[in-house]
Design a protein around this motif. Sequence first.
Motif, PDB file in Angstrom:
ATOM      1  N   GLN A   4       1.120  -1.293  -0.012  1.00 44.91           N
ATOM      2  CA  GLN A   4      -0.089   0.058  -0.376  1.00 44.91           C
ATOM      3  C   GLN A   4       0.722   1.291  -0.239  1.00 44.91           C
ATOM      4  O   GLN A   4       2.174   1.515   0.821  1.00 44.91           O
ATOM      5  CB  GLN A   4      -0.858   0.184   1.143  1.00 44.91           C
ATOM      6  N   ILE A   5       0.572   2.175  -0.332  1.00 44.39           N
ATOM      7  CA  ILE A   5       1.399   3.148  -0.686  1.00 44.39           C
ATOM      8  C   ILE A   5       0.156   4.474  -0.854  1.00 44.39           C
ATOM      9  O   ILE A   5      -1.146   4.980  -0.421  1.00 44.39           O
ATOM     10  CB  ILE A   5       1.342   3.616  -2.049  1.00 44.39           C
ATOM     11  N   GLN A   7      -0.343   8.181   2.128  1.00 40.35           N
ATOM     12  CA  GLN A   7       0.267   9.599   2.290  1.00 40.35           C
ATOM     13  C   GLN A   7      -0.100   9.391   4.065  1.00 40.35           C
ATOM     14  O   GLN A   7      -1.619   9.203   4.378  1.00 40.35           O
ATOM     15  CB  GLN A   7      -0.243  11.083   1.736  1.00 40.35           C
ATOM     16  N   SER A 155       1.456  14.811  -1.521  1.00 38.06           N
ATOM     17  CA  SER A 155       0.734  14.176  -2.126  1.00 38.06           C
ATOM     18  C   SER A 155       1.414  14.261  -3.587  1.00 38.06           C
ATOM     19  O   SER A 155       0.950  13.253  -4.433  1.00 38.06           O
ATOM     20  CB  SER A 155      -0.424  14.814  -2.463  1.00 38.06           C
ATOM     21  N   LYS A 158       3.150  10.778  -2.694  1.00 38.47           N
ATOM     22  CA  LYS A 158       2.646   9.563  -3.210  1.00 38.47           C
ATOM     23  C   LYS A 158       2.197   9.776  -5.013  1.00 38.47           C
ATOM     24  O   LYS A 158       1.709   8.179  -4.789  1.00 38.47           O
ATOM     25  CB  LYS A 158       1.544   9.895  -2.762  1.00 38.47           C
ATOM     26  N   ALA A 159       1.891  10.801  -5.193  1.00 38.82           N
ATOM     27  CA  ALA A 159       1.516  10.365  -6.622  1.00 38.82           C
ATOM     28  C   ALA A 159       2.129   9.650  -7.474  1.00 38.82           C
ATOM     29  O   ALA A 159       2.455   9.054  -8.361  1.00 38.82           O
ATOM     30  CB  ALA A 159       0.881  11.773  -7.650  1.00 38.82           C
ATOM     31  N   TYR A 161       4.751   7.490  -6.401  1.00 39.09           N
ATOM     32  CA  TYR A 161       5.464   6.480  -5.761  1.00 39.09           C
ATOM     33  C   TYR A 161       3.263   5.369  -6.371  1.00 39.09           C
ATOM     34  O   TYR A 161       4.169   4.428  -7.420  1.00 39.09           O
ATOM     35  CB  TYR A 161       5.240   6.247  -4.346  1.00 39.09           C
ATOM     36  N   ASP A 162       2.359   6.068  -6.426  1.00 43.75           N
ATOM     37  CA  ASP A 162       1.068   5.404  -7.439  1.00 43.75           C
ATOM     38  C   ASP A 162       1.643   5.012  -9.102  1.00 43.75           C
ATOM     39  O   ASP A 162       1.298   3.395  -9.904  1.00 43.75           O
ATOM     40  CB  ASP A 162       0.687   6.263  -7.013  1.00 43.75           C
ATOM     41  N   GLU A 163       2.543   5.842  -9.997  1.00 42.75           N
ATOM     42  CA  GLU A 163       2.588   6.021 -10.812  1.00 42.75           C
ATOM     43  C   GLU A 163       3.707   5.084 -11.130  1.00 42.75           C
ATOM     44  O   GLU A 163       3.611   4.097 -11.581  1.00 42.75           O
ATOM     45  CB  GLU A 163       2.923   7.242 -11.399  1.00 42.75           C
ATOM     46  N   PHE A 165       4.353   2.141  -8.802  1.00 44.28           N
ATOM     47  CA  PHE A 165       3.627   1.170  -8.441  1.00 44.28           C
ATOM     48  C   PHE A 165       2.850   0.873  -9.781  1.00 44.28           C
ATOM     49  O   PHE A 165       2.910  -0.587 -10.420  1.00 44.28           O
ATOM     50  CB  PHE A 165       2.913   0.668  -7.292  1.00 44.28           C
ATOM     51  N   LYS A 166       1.755   1.515 -10.603  1.00 44.79           N
ATOM     52  CA  LYS A 166       1.765   0.974 -11.443  1.00 44.79           C
ATOM     53  C   LYS A 166       1.804   0.473 -12.679  1.00 44.79           C
ATOM     54  O   LYS A 166       1.876  -0.201 -13.585  1.00 44.79           O
ATOM     55  CB  LYS A 166       0.518   2.348 -12.177  1.00 44.79           C
TER      56      LYS A 166
END
Length: 172
Positions: A4-5, A7, A155, A158-159, A161-163, A165-166
Amino acid sequence: MRFQIVQGDITKMRTDAIVNAANTSLLGGGGVDGAIHRAAGPELLAECRTFHGCETGQAKITKGYRLPAKYVIHTPGPVWHGGNNGEPELLQSCYRSCLSLAAQNHCCSVAFPSISTGVYRFPLKLAAEIAVKTILDYCRDHKGIEEVFMVCFDSNTKAVYDEAFKKETMAI
């Protein structure tokens, strides 16, 4: 393994271990390092003194003291000097060393900060790609760690890291 990522504040994480983006002295500093030392209390510094430092890319484990986490895993990340001095490999080693220590100490859950992306100036996008790939690869090849959190301070981080991960999970 669940990844999980989030904030938030790593010092508030209720995991078996949290990772400290430390300096090589292990004696506290700014950013995540300072926040963890302040939240854990003076006992953490006293235990860290017994280690006489830690090399970049390696890791050492202490008790969590006043933190909700049982352990703190300290890892000095690399300072960015342009990327031609082994910085990516050293960052990868930070994550692997921490996960290995967590597993050796029977930690089922681990929370990481974004290692080296603050005052050490490691490029955030590259750091996120290395962190996500290294964590997913390690947990795929080793059993025991059930939950990993990437705890992002803001944020924007987090963005990124979300990218990462995707991108990594689409490549699998």
